[in-house]
Motif scaffolding. Structure first.
Motif, PDB file in Angstrom:
ATOM      1  N   VAL A 116      34.530  19.601  49.914  1.00  0.00           N
ATOM      2  CA  VAL A 116      35.383  19.300  48.767  1.00  0.00           C
ATOM      3  C   VAL A 116      34.992  20.175  47.576  1.00  0.00           C
ATOM      4  O   VAL A 116      35.852  20.690  46.849  1.00  0.00           O
ATOM      5  CB  VAL A 116      35.293  17.806  48.405  1.00  0.00           C
ATOM      6  N   GLY A 117      33.681  20.367  47.366  1.00  0.00           N
ATOM      7  CA  GLY A 117      33.244  21.225  46.274  1.00  0.00           C
ATOM      8  C   GLY A 117      33.747  22.644  46.414  1.00  0.00           C
ATOM      9  O   GLY A 117      34.199  23.267  45.449  1.00  0.00           O
ATOM     10  N   LEU A 118      33.702  23.185  47.651  1.00  0.00           N
ATOM     11  CA  LEU A 118      34.165  24.561  47.867  1.00  0.00           C
ATOM     12  C   LEU A 118      35.669  24.679  47.707  1.00  0.00           C
ATOM     13  O   LEU A 118      36.175  25.664  47.150  1.00  0.00           O
ATOM     14  CB  LEU A 118      33.743  25.026  49.264  1.00  0.00           C
ATOM     15  N   ILE A 119      36.417  23.675  48.169  1.00  0.00           N
ATOM     16  CA  ILE A 119      37.877  23.731  48.025  1.00  0.00           C
ATOM     17  C   ILE A 119      38.257  23.644  46.549  1.00  0.00           C
ATOM     18  O   ILE A 119      39.140  24.366  46.070  1.00  0.00           O
ATOM     19  CB  ILE A 119      38.551  22.620  48.846  1.00  0.00           C
ATOM     20  N   ALA A 120      37.577  22.771  45.785  1.00  0.00           N
ATOM     21  CA  ALA A 120      37.839  22.687  44.349  1.00  0.00           C
ATOM     22  C   ALA A 120      37.504  24.013  43.671  1.00  0.00           C
ATOM     23  O   ALA A 120      38.234  24.475  42.777  1.00  0.00           O
ATOM     24  CB  ALA A 120      37.023  21.544  43.741  1.00  0.00           C
ATOM     25  N   ALA A 121      36.390  24.648  44.087  1.00  0.00           N
ATOM     26  CA  ALA A 121      36.040  25.955  43.523  1.00  0.00           C
ATOM     27  C   ALA A 121      37.092  27.001  43.882  1.00  0.00           C
ATOM     28  O   ALA A 121      37.390  27.901  43.077  1.00  0.00           O
ATOM     29  CB  ALA A 121      34.666  26.380  44.029  1.00  0.00           C
ATOM     30  N   LEU A 122      37.672  26.899  45.091  1.00  0.00           N
ATOM     31  CA  LEU A 122      38.741  27.821  45.477  1.00  0.00           C
ATOM     32  C   LEU A 122      39.948  27.677  44.550  1.00  0.00           C
ATOM     33  O   LEU A 122      40.529  28.670  44.106  1.00  0.00           O
ATOM     34  CB  LEU A 122      39.151  27.555  46.927  1.00  0.00           C
ATOM     35  N   TRP A 123      40.332  26.421  44.232  1.00  0.00           N
ATOM     36  CA  TRP A 123      41.472  26.238  43.328  1.00  0.00           C
ATOM     37  C   TRP A 123      41.165  26.811  41.950  1.00  0.00           C
ATOM     38  O   TRP A 123      42.033  27.403  41.307  1.00  0.00           O
ATOM     39  CB  TRP A 123      41.826  24.755  43.197  1.00  0.00           C
ATOM     40  N   GLY A 124      39.934  26.653  41.485  1.00  0.00           N
ATOM     41  CA  GLY A 124      39.578  27.257  40.205  1.00  0.00           C
ATOM     42  C   GLY A 124      39.628  28.768  40.249  1.00  0.00           C
ATOM     43  O   GLY A 124      40.024  29.423  39.282  1.00  0.00           O
ATOM     44  N   THR A 125      39.237  29.349  41.377  1.00  0.00           N
ATOM     45  CA  THR A 125      39.270  30.807  41.521  1.00  0.00           C
ATOM     46  C   THR A 125      40.690  31.338  41.481  1.00  0.00           C
ATOM     47  O   THR A 125      40.970  32.376  40.858  1.00  0.00           O
ATOM     48  CB  THR A 125      38.598  31.209  42.840  1.00  0.00           C
ATOM     49  N   LEU A 126      41.611  30.644  42.147  1.00  0.00           N
ATOM     50  CA  LEU A 126      42.989  31.128  42.263  1.00  0.00           C
ATOM     51  C   LEU A 126      43.898  30.595  41.151  1.00  0.00           C
ATOM     52  O   LEU A 126      45.057  31.015  41.080  1.00  0.00           O
ATOM     53  CB  LEU A 126      43.569  30.713  43.616  1.00  0.00           C
ATOM     54  N   SER A 127      43.402  29.715  40.306  1.00  0.00           N
ATOM     55  CA  SER A 127      44.236  29.036  39.324  1.00  0.00           C
ATOM     56  C   SER A 127      44.998  30.016  38.432  1.00  0.00           C
ATOM     57  O   SER A 127      44.385  30.780  37.677  1.00  0.00           O
ATOM     58  CB  SER A 127      43.376  28.137  38.440  1.00  0.00           C
ATOM     59  N   PRO A 128      46.331  30.022  38.484  1.00  0.00           N
ATOM     60  CA  PRO A 128      47.096  30.896  37.586  1.00  0.00           C
ATOM     61  C   PRO A 128      46.912  30.539  36.116  1.00  0.00           C
ATOM     62  O   PRO A 128      46.971  31.420  35.257  1.00  0.00           O
ATOM     63  CB  PRO A 128      48.549  30.679  38.029  1.00  0.00           C
ATOM     64  N   MET A 129      46.689  29.243  35.831  1.00  0.00           N
ATOM     65  CA  MET A 129      46.491  28.855  34.434  1.00  0.00           C
ATOM     66  C   MET A 129      45.158  29.377  33.900  1.00  0.00           C
ATOM     67  O   MET A 129      45.073  29.884  32.778  1.00  0.00           O
ATOM     68  CB  MET A 129      46.557  27.338  34.302  1.00  0.00           C
ATOM     69  N   LEU A 130      44.107  29.255  34.693  1.00  0.00           N
ATOM     70  CA  LEU A 130      42.825  29.802  34.260  1.00  0.00           C
ATOM     71  C   LEU A 130      42.905  31.319  34.113  1.00  0.00           C
ATOM     72  O   LEU A 130      42.320  31.894  33.190  1.00  0.00           O
ATOM     73  CB  LEU A 130      41.732  29.431  35.264  1.00  0.00           C
ATOM     74  N   LEU A 131      43.624  31.988  35.009  1.00  0.00           N
ATOM     75  CA  LEU A 131      43.786  33.437  34.898  1.00  0.00           C
ATOM     76  C   LEU A 131      44.485  33.799  33.591  1.00  0.00           C
ATOM     77  O   LEU A 131      44.082  34.732  32.897  1.00  0.00           O
ATOM     78  CB  LEU A 131      44.587  33.960  36.093  1.00  0.00           C
ATOM     79  N   TRP A 132      45.536  33.059  33.257  1.00  0.00           N
ATOM     80  CA  TRP A 132      46.309  33.356  32.041  1.00  0.00           C
ATOM     81  C   TRP A 132      45.400  33.312  30.807  1.00  0.00           C
ATOM     82  O   TRP A 132      45.391  34.232  29.989  1.00  0.00           O
ATOM     83  CB  TRP A 132      47.440  32.349  31.912  1.00  0.00           C
ATOM     84  N   TYR A 133      44.617  32.227  30.693  1.00  0.00           N
ATOM     85  CA  TYR A 133      43.804  32.071  29.497  1.00  0.00           C
ATOM     86  C   TYR A 133      42.447  32.756  29.608  1.00  0.00           C
ATOM     87  O   TYR A 133      41.754  32.917  28.598  1.00  0.00           O
ATOM     88  CB  TYR A 133      43.655  30.594  29.159  1.00  0.00           C
ATOM     89  N   ALA A 134      42.068  33.187  30.821  1.00  0.00           N
ATOM     90  CA  ALA A 134      40.874  34.015  30.956  1.00  0.00           C
ATOM     91  C   ALA A 134      41.094  35.390  30.350  1.00  0.00           C
ATOM     92  O   ALA A 134      40.122  36.087  30.021  1.00  0.00           O
ATOM     93  CB  ALA A 134      40.491  34.155  32.434  1.00  0.00           C
ATOM     94  N   GLN A 135      42.347  35.780  30.195  1.00  0.00           N
ATOM     95  CA  GLN A 135      42.661  37.094  29.629  1.00  0.00           C
ATOM     96  C   GLN A 135      43.342  36.943  28.265  1.00  0.00           C
ATOM     97  O   GLN A 135      44.238  37.715  27.918  1.00  0.00           O
ATOM     98  CB  GLN A 135      43.531  37.880  30.599  1.00  0.00           C
ATOM     99  N   GLU A 136      42.900  35.946  27.503  1.00  0.00           N
ATOM    100  CA  GLU A 136      43.432  35.717  26.168  1.00  0.00           C
ATOM    101  C   GLU A 136      42.278  35.448  25.216  1.00  0.00           C
ATOM    102  O   GLU A 136      41.340  34.729  25.563  1.00  0.00           O
ATOM    103  CB  GLU A 136      44.410  34.546  26.168  1.00  0.00           C
TER     104      GLU A 136
END
Length: 835
Positions: A116-136
């Motif tokens: 479960v920890g790895l799958i949650a980390a996968l969603w964080g890695t691929l998260s389009p929302m995190l990507l959007w604000y990671a580059q702001e």
């Protein structure tokens, strides 16, 4: 399948974290900073007292920022060390987004195991929302990481009963509330979460529990003091913000906006992608139900039972309660301004998704794998869309605004920016040589319309042309008084609208004086075009590399050696001031101003009306018309001497105007010769914007050997058939990624599958190149006579003559499997009457 051990899980987590860092940093400087980011830069540029005061000086307006100062203090430290490049400004956001990935793993592992920890980390890695604000350049990924760390610290403080985790929780609470005011919503629920965890312990009267209560009470008191210290003024500013920017949002729209943002991000349409969003929601709900109903055995069973209710609070209430809060407050004052304020609650959604996949895995592994692939593919689709879809190429294109002005500025120009709150974003990119004035700026005691008119009248009396950079004026110029005055009183020469995801930016150029005047009686006519238009005189003007105005009159232009005057730097504009006399009513005509080398190749050209807003058919007879017709030299134009020519032609049938004696048989008018110098570093645009808009972008391959390929333009397409012996142009915009010598050749392969049917070698113009130095290469490709009819793929390779080898292509810093850059596909047909 090998059992997932803690050691294997850690290795996978390291790979996911590295992947997340790569995704969040990939093309991090591709988008121009927008208004919100410029506010971060404005605060970070000032001293510590200014940052702590929460002030924002926007021209004549002093306002209070809505956000606490911690993030801006961090950004201040970053730019004091690494400068103000887009990469330096955005890297902190990318790093905080990356930190969220291992924190998701820790929460998921503690909740239901390594998988479960790895799958949650996968969603964080691929998260389009995190990507959007990671580059702001904003604080949203910072509070997301702090929120996840605070929740984890709270859990560990109660379950492990270690003082260091209590200190960590208190620290995250102080840091979070000093970064974003809405962190208080999360903090309140974290305190409730901790109380629910604590209530499950049997030794609630233990010494540690009493110490826990004392430390928690002290933390709350300290945060209350911090709230009273720095929150009132920003919160008042938030509440008192004008209503047009914050309409009332129904609860169902808030919920859908949150679901879309957490699952597919901000680059998709709500309604069109609703079925995919529902799949995310179904998996999330399955995870909640399965977690509530699970009854694990073993040594961890008791720990799980004690924490189940608290964790359900985290999974359900953390994402929902903030939206209910925004909805309730909206009945008094609309407060919801998009999902960015609830991004810190997205980690609970990703944990629920991970639990859903885990539940499916125990019951139907094919379904779990299908769901995992489907949801991952959906997120990856949104991530790719963020990078490549034209609607999301930028949020507000201040970078292009600055580059348009820099590419066309001439002596006697000035820049007006509306409104002052846009000045920081524009000046972040503008490295030109013109004075920049934000408007309105006159004393506030004058009426606003009078202030605008007074400022613009002063500018028009001092300058020949005004550049208007217009974007998001609703704060200091809500009625667009600046643009209205300029449109009503000045002559429009050109206007460019720059679409974006946020507010559109507009760059317009105006003449401050009428080009029409009386003709002098003794003026000599140099050429007569179609017996209707007489050319009286011309001169050249430009800004040299030091910013000094250079003017060359016609006699110098034609007679003097080009080396006698300072060269025109690459990337600068060359203005030709033309003076005409209208002899008879004119047809609609255009002009073509060209920079041509001794081999006949055109390196720069401008084909347009001589005066955009005053076409030739509107020129009155018997008058003189004087105006500037400019030509921008592309960055990277090889230094040397070039001929400057002018061609007039009718707009309807493209028939050239005969202009004897300067241009016999309707040929080009030879204006003179000009020397072009090297492109200065200040005129070297970013690689992603070096090429013009019509250029193809070589994504994902963007490098050949020591060069970055900013763009190319192939003058033929697969839909247009060509015959053997035909020619078409190839333009290539390169940027030196490192120091490069001059012994390179470009090689174009005509291929079918793996078979190379023909090749053409193109010498690469110019000598040694320094890092970030641009290079423009032009060539004419000929269809080989030996090619039989068919479809061919064109590939570009770079050959190093010194090393006698083809250099490898790459994607950023990553080597590409091939050494060739695909240019496109060309269809060859048999020549008429041929075999």
């Amino acid at each position: 399948m090998p059992k997932l051990t803690e050691a294997r899980a850690r290795y996978i987590l390291i790979l996911l974290t590295l992947l997340a860092a790569g995704l969040f940093l990939f093309r991090i400087d591709a988008k121009s900073i927008w208004w919100d980011e410029s506010l971060s830069l404005l605060r970070a540029q000032n001293d510590l007292n200014y940052i702590l005061s929460n002030r924002l000086d926007l021209g004549p307006t002093l306002t209070i920022d809505q956000h606490p100062p911690l993030y801006f203090l961090l950004l201040h430290a970053v730019i004091s060390v690494w400068g103000e490049s887009d990469i330096a400004l955005r890297v902190p956001s990318a790093l905080f987004a990356t930190l969220t990935v291992p924190l998701l793993y820790l929460l998921g592992k503690r909740m239901a195991g390594y998988r479960v920890g790895l799958i949650a980390a996968l969603w964080g890695t691929l998260s389009p929302m995190l990507l959007w604000y990671a580059q702001e350049v904003r604080m949203y990924t910072m509070v997301t990481a702090l929120g996840a760390l605070g929740t984890y610290s709270c859990w560990r403080a109660v379950s492990d009963r270690k003082m260091r985790w209590l200190v960590a929780f208190a620290a995250t609470a102080i840091l979070g509330t000093s970064t974003l005011h809405f962190y208080w919503l999360l903090l309140g629920m974290q305190l409730l979460y901790g109380m629910m965890l604590l209530s499950g312990h049997r030794d609630t009267r233990s010494r540690l529990t009493r110490r826990t209560a004392i430390l928690a009470a002290g933390t709350v008191i300290l945060m209350a003091v911090l709230l009273l210290w720095h929150a009132p003024a920003p919160m008042r500013a938030l509440v008192n913000e004008p209503l047009p920017s914050r309409p009332f949002i129904p609860l169902d729209e808030m919920l859908l906006d949150a679901l879309r943002s957490f699952s597919l991000g901000l680059t998709v349409n709500d309604r069109e992608t609703l079925p995919a969003q529902m799949v995310f929601l179904i998996v999330y709900v399955i995870g909640l139900i399965a977690y509530w109903r699970a009854a694990p055995a073993g040594s961890d069973a008791e720990l799980w039972r004690r924490s189940r209710k608290a964790n359900m609070l985290m999974l359900v209430a953390f994402p929902i309660i903030p939206l209910l809060f925004f909805y309730a407050v909206s009945f008094f004052k609309p407060l919801y301004m998009g999902s960015r304020y609830i991004i810190l609650f997205s980690t609970s959604f990703y944990l629920g998704l991970a639990l859903g996949i885990e539940a499916l895995w125990h019951r139907a592994r094919p379904v779990a794998l299908a769901a995992l692939v489907l949801l991952s593919a959906a997120m990856i689709y949104s991530d790719v869309r963020y990078h490549v879809h034209p609607d999301y190429a930028t949020k507000e294109d201040h970078r292009s605004s600055a580059q348009i002005v820099m590419a066309g500025e001439l002596p006697g120009d000035a820049v007006v920016v509306t409104a002052p709150e846009n000045l920081t974003a524009f000046e972040h990119y503008y490295e030109g040589m013109l004075p920049v004035t934000p408007l309105p700026e006159q004393p506030l005691s004058m009426p606003r319309a009078d202030r605008v008119a007074s400022s613009l009248q002063q500018l028009t009396s001092e300058y020949d042309r005004l550049w208007l950079v217009h974007c998001r004026p609703q704060w200091s110029d809500p009625n667009d008084l600046v643009m209205q005055w300029i449109d009503a009183n000045l002559l429009l020469l050109e206007r460019t609208v720059l679409p974006s995801y946020g507010s559109y930016a507009t760059v317009a150029l105006y003449a401050t004086r009428s080009p029409i005047g009386a003709a002098e009686e003794q003026e000599r006519i140099l050429a007569t075009c179609s017996e209707k238009l007489a050319l009286l005189d011309w001169s050249a003007q430009y800004l040299d590399q030091s910013g000094h105005a250079v003017t060359i009159d016609r006699q110098q232009f034609q007679a003097a050696a080009p080396a006698a005057t300072p060269p025109v730097p690459g990337g600068h504009a060359l203005g030709i001031r033309l003076r005409w006399q209208v002899l008879a009513p004119l047809d609609a005509f255009k002009a073509s101003l060209r920079l041509v080398d001794d081999g006949g190749r055109v390196w720069a050209h401008n084909d347009d009306r001589l005066i955009y807003a005053l076409p030739s058919q509107e020129w009155p007879t018997g008058v003189a018309v004087e105006h500037d017709f400019s030509l921008t030299l592309p960055p990277g134009t090889p230094p040397g001497t070039y001929a400057l020519t002018l061609l007039l032609y009718r707009e309807d049938d493209l028939e050239p105007l005969a202009c004897p004696p300067l241009a016999e048989r309707g040929e080009l008018i030879a204006l003179g010769r000009i020397t072009v110098g090297a492109t200065p570093a200040t005129r070297t645009p970013a690689a992603n914007s070096l090429a013009p808009d019509e250029a193809q972008r070589p994504w994902p391959v963007d490098g050949l050997g020591p060069f970055r390929v900013a763009g190319y333009h192939l003058g033929v397409s697969a839909r247009t058939a060509v015959t053997p012996g035909a020619t078409f142009p190839l333009s290539l915009w390169l940027l030196a990624a490192q120091e490069a010598h001059g012994d390179y050749e470009l090689v174009v392969h005509w291929s079918q599958g793996r078979d190379v049917k023909a090749r053409q070698v193109i010498p690469l113009a110019g000598g040694e190149r320094q890092p970030a130095e641009p290079l423009l290469s032009l060539s004419t490709l000929g269809v080989p006579d030996s090619l039989p009819p068919g479809t061919y793929d064109l590939h570009l390779l770079l050959y190093d003559r010194r090393e006698a080898m083809f250099l490898r292509a790459r994607m950023g810093a990553v080597p590409w499997p091939s050494r060739a850059l695909p240019l496109g596909r060309v269809t060859v047909q048999a020549a008429a009457g041929g075999g």
